[in-house]
Motif scaffolding. Structure first.
Motif, PDB file in Angstrom:
ATOM      1  N   PRO A  11       1.340   8.507   0.724  1.00 29.20           N
ATOM      2  CA  PRO A  11       2.411   8.832  -0.212  1.00 29.20           C
ATOM      3  C   PRO A  11       2.588   7.676  -1.198  1.00 29.20           C
ATOM      4  O   PRO A  11       2.828   6.545  -0.783  1.00 29.20           O
ATOM      5  CB  PRO A  11       3.646   8.983   0.695  1.00 29.20           C
ATOM      6  N   GLY A  12       2.414   7.923  -2.468  1.00 31.77           N
ATOM      7  CA  GLY A  12       2.510   6.872  -3.475  1.00 31.77           C
ATOM      8  C   GLY A  12       1.168   6.366  -3.966  1.00 31.77           C
ATOM      9  O   GLY A  12       1.128   5.542  -4.885  1.00 31.77           O
ATOM     10  N   SER A  13       0.061   6.838  -3.384  1.00 32.86           N
ATOM     11  CA  SER A  13      -1.258   6.446  -3.907  1.00 32.86           C
ATOM     12  C   SER A  13      -1.406   6.973  -5.333  1.00 32.86           C
ATOM     13  O   SER A  13      -1.027   8.105  -5.628  1.00 32.86           O
ATOM     14  CB  SER A  13      -2.381   7.010  -3.039  1.00 32.86           C
ATOM     15  N   LEU A  14      -1.980   6.145  -6.206  1.00 34.93           N
ATOM     16  CA  LEU A  14      -2.163   6.533  -7.602  1.00 34.93           C
ATOM     17  C   LEU A  14      -3.633   6.642  -7.990  1.00 34.93           C
ATOM     18  O   LEU A  14      -3.978   7.401  -8.897  1.00 34.93           O
ATOM     19  CB  LEU A  14      -1.488   5.514  -8.527  1.00 34.93           C
ATOM     20  N   ASP A  15      -4.473   5.864  -7.334  1.00 34.64           N
ATOM     21  CA  ASP A  15      -5.854   5.733  -7.781  1.00 34.64           C
ATOM     22  C   ASP A  15      -6.852   6.371  -6.818  1.00 34.64           C
ATOM     23  O   ASP A  15      -8.036   6.045  -6.852  1.00 34.64           O
ATOM     24  CB  ASP A  15      -6.188   4.253  -7.968  1.00 34.64           C
ATOM     25  N   ASP A  16      -6.380   7.272  -5.971  1.00 34.92           N
ATOM     26  CA  ASP A  16      -7.284   7.921  -5.028  1.00 34.92           C
ATOM     27  C   ASP A  16      -8.308   8.798  -5.747  1.00 34.92           C
ATOM     28  O   ASP A  16      -9.491   8.815  -5.390  1.00 34.92           O
ATOM     29  CB  ASP A  16      -6.516   8.713  -3.972  1.00 34.92           C
ATOM     30  N   VAL A  46     -14.985   3.784   4.035  1.00 34.07           N
ATOM     31  CA  VAL A  46     -13.638   4.181   3.609  1.00 34.07           C
ATOM     32  C   VAL A  46     -13.191   3.314   2.442  1.00 34.07           C
ATOM     33  O   VAL A  46     -13.450   2.095   2.419  1.00 34.07           O
ATOM     34  CB  VAL A  46     -12.621   4.052   4.761  1.00 34.07           C
ATOM     35  N   VAL A  47     -12.508   3.931   1.486  1.00 32.90           N
ATOM     36  CA  VAL A  47     -11.836   3.209   0.405  1.00 32.90           C
ATOM     37  C   VAL A  47     -10.337   3.417   0.544  1.00 32.90           C
ATOM     38  O   VAL A  47      -9.869   4.565   0.651  1.00 32.90           O
ATOM     39  CB  VAL A  47     -12.289   3.698  -0.979  1.00 32.90           C
ATOM     40  N   LEU A  48      -9.586   2.335   0.567  1.00 35.49           N
ATOM     41  CA  LEU A  48      -8.122   2.383   0.505  1.00 35.49           C
ATOM     42  C   LEU A  48      -7.745   2.108  -0.942  1.00 35.49           C
ATOM     43  O   LEU A  48      -7.932   0.991  -1.428  1.00 35.49           O
ATOM     44  CB  LEU A  48      -7.500   1.338   1.433  1.00 35.49           C
ATOM     45  N   PRO A  49      -7.236   3.101  -1.655  1.00 35.49           N
ATOM     46  CA  PRO A  49      -7.048   2.973  -3.104  1.00 35.49           C
ATOM     47  C   PRO A  49      -5.754   2.257  -3.492  1.00 35.49           C
ATOM     48  O   PRO A  49      -4.903   1.961  -2.645  1.00 35.49           O
ATOM     49  CB  PRO A  49      -7.019   4.427  -3.558  1.00 35.49           C
ATOM     50  N   GLY A  50      -5.633   2.027  -4.784  1.00 39.86           N
ATOM     51  CA  GLY A  50      -4.444   1.394  -5.322  1.00 39.86           C
ATOM     52  C   GLY A  50      -3.277   2.359  -5.434  1.00 39.86           C
ATOM     53  O   GLY A  50      -3.427   3.572  -5.296  1.00 39.86           O
ATOM     54  N   GLY A  51      -2.114   1.794  -5.690  1.00 44.52           N
ATOM     55  CA  GLY A  51      -0.905   2.602  -5.824  1.00 44.52           C
ATOM     56  C   GLY A  51       0.285   1.891  -5.212  1.00 44.52           C
ATOM     57  O   GLY A  51       0.348   0.653  -5.181  1.00 44.52           O
ATOM     58  N   PHE A  52       1.198   2.667  -4.695  1.00 45.47           N
ATOM     59  CA  PHE A  52       2.444   2.141  -4.117  1.00 45.47           C
ATOM     60  C   PHE A  52       2.725   2.884  -2.819  1.00 45.47           C
ATOM     61  O   PHE A  52       3.654   3.685  -2.730  1.00 45.47           O
ATOM     62  CB  PHE A  52       3.609   2.302  -5.100  1.00 45.47           C
ATOM     63  N   SER A  53       1.878   2.652  -1.808  1.00 41.33           N
ATOM     64  CA  SER A  53       1.995   3.405  -0.558  1.00 41.33           C
ATOM     65  C   SER A  53       3.407   3.290   0.022  1.00 41.33           C
ATOM     66  O   SER A  53       3.946   2.198   0.142  1.00 41.33           O
ATOM     67  CB  SER A  53       0.966   2.915   0.461  1.00 41.33           C
ATOM     68  N   TYR A  54       3.968   4.451   0.337  1.00 46.54           N
ATOM     69  CA  TYR A  54       5.319   4.543   0.898  1.00 46.54           C
ATOM     70  C   TYR A  54       6.335   3.811   0.026  1.00 46.54           C
ATOM     71  O   TYR A  54       7.312   3.249   0.522  1.00 46.54           O
ATOM     72  CB  TYR A  54       5.350   4.005   2.332  1.00 46.54           C
ATOM     73  N   GLY A  55       6.087   3.804  -1.282  1.00 44.73           N
ATOM     74  CA  GLY A  55       7.023   3.192  -2.220  1.00 44.73           C
ATOM     75  C   GLY A  55       7.081   1.684  -2.164  1.00 44.73           C
ATOM     76  O   GLY A  55       7.985   1.076  -2.745  1.00 44.73           O
ATOM     77  N   ASP A  56       6.130   1.053  -1.474  1.00 41.28           N
ATOM     78  CA  ASP A  56       6.125  -0.408  -1.303  1.00 41.28           C
ATOM     79  C   ASP A  56       7.404  -0.911  -0.644  1.00 41.28           C
ATOM     80  O   ASP A  56       7.826  -2.056  -0.872  1.00 41.28           O
ATOM     81  CB  ASP A  56       5.927  -1.131  -2.648  1.00 41.28           C
TER      82      ASP A  56
END
Length: 235
Positions: A11-16, A46-56
């Motif tokens: 939740p919050g991933s942006l670059d997946d 596996v790639v863990l992408p950028g973003g704001f997982s769980y709203g940071d």
């Protein structure tokens, strides 16, 4: 067989989707992985992408480390068997999961940074950097508010001595990262965390260069060779 590379969506991933596109351009099959599913679906990496997982919330990546998907990912990565690339927020998650040392804190300027950024590749012996040469400079994208890499002096010295600093910012680190560190690897060389975004530099039409594609083609070369990586970052 075509390599299958999982891209995790929190939740919050942006670059997946960008990461999946980079995987596809490199010649692999992207596989969508959901944070709430403990099954890695037999992927090769596996790639863990950028973003704001769980709203940071709490700290960047602090909640994501407890996601069900991590229950299978962490031991597989720690064993040296599963290649994992954490980009930006993914790097933060890897540090919070103790797969990588150190932590990512607020940029020294306290401002969000969004710019094209030159990196210098330091370690070309990892699963994600073997298509580069040590000292090679590449142009990718940096966009983060908490990209300031910090660690205690002993940890920094160990990273230096074992060749586990994967990339540095060319010139002074714009976010204040200690020793200009932009990315680090674990002792096996299968886990790499990178604050800038190589997945945004895989097509000339949409990025500042195609220099970032090497991270993904490096993975395919590593999987094709099937060689162990223990000690690889020192080379």
């Amino acid at each position: 067989m075509t390599a299958r590379v999982g891209v995790v969506t929190f939740p919050g991933s942006l670059d997946d989707r960008d990461a999946a596109r980079a995987v596809r351009i490199a010649g692999a099959e992207p596989v969508a992985l959901w944070h709430d599913d403990a099954d890695l679906k037999g992927v090769d990496a596996v790639v863990l992408p950028g973003g704001f997982s769980y709203g940071d919330y709490l700290r960047c990546g602090a909640i994501a480390r407890f996601a069900p998907i991590m229950t299978e990912l962490v031991p597989a990565a720690a064993s040296g068997n599963l290649p994992v690339l954490g980009i930006c927020n993914g790097f933060q998650i890897l540090c919070e999961s103790h797969l990588l040392p150190g932590a990512l804190t607020r940029n020294r300027s306290l401002h969000f940074i969004n710019r094209d950024q030159v990196l210098r590749i330091e370690a070309a012996g990892t699963a994600w950097t073997n298509r580069y040469t040590p000292g090679q400079e590449i142009l990718v994208v940096l966009k983060s508010g908490e990209g300031n890499y910090v660690a205690d002096p002993a940890t920094l010295d160990e990273l230096e001595a074992t060749g586990r600093i994967v990339a540095r910012y060319a010139g002074a680190a714009p976010n204040g990262s200690q020793r200009d560190i932009a990315g680090v690897a674990n002792e096996h060389g299968n886990v790499v965390g990178l604050m800038p975004h190589p997945e945004h530099a895989v097509e000339a039409l949409t990025g500042p260069s195609t220099d970032g594609l090497g991270f993904f083609t490096s993975l395919l070369a590593h999987l094709a060779e099937g060689s162990p990586l223990a000690g690889a970052p020192t080379g």
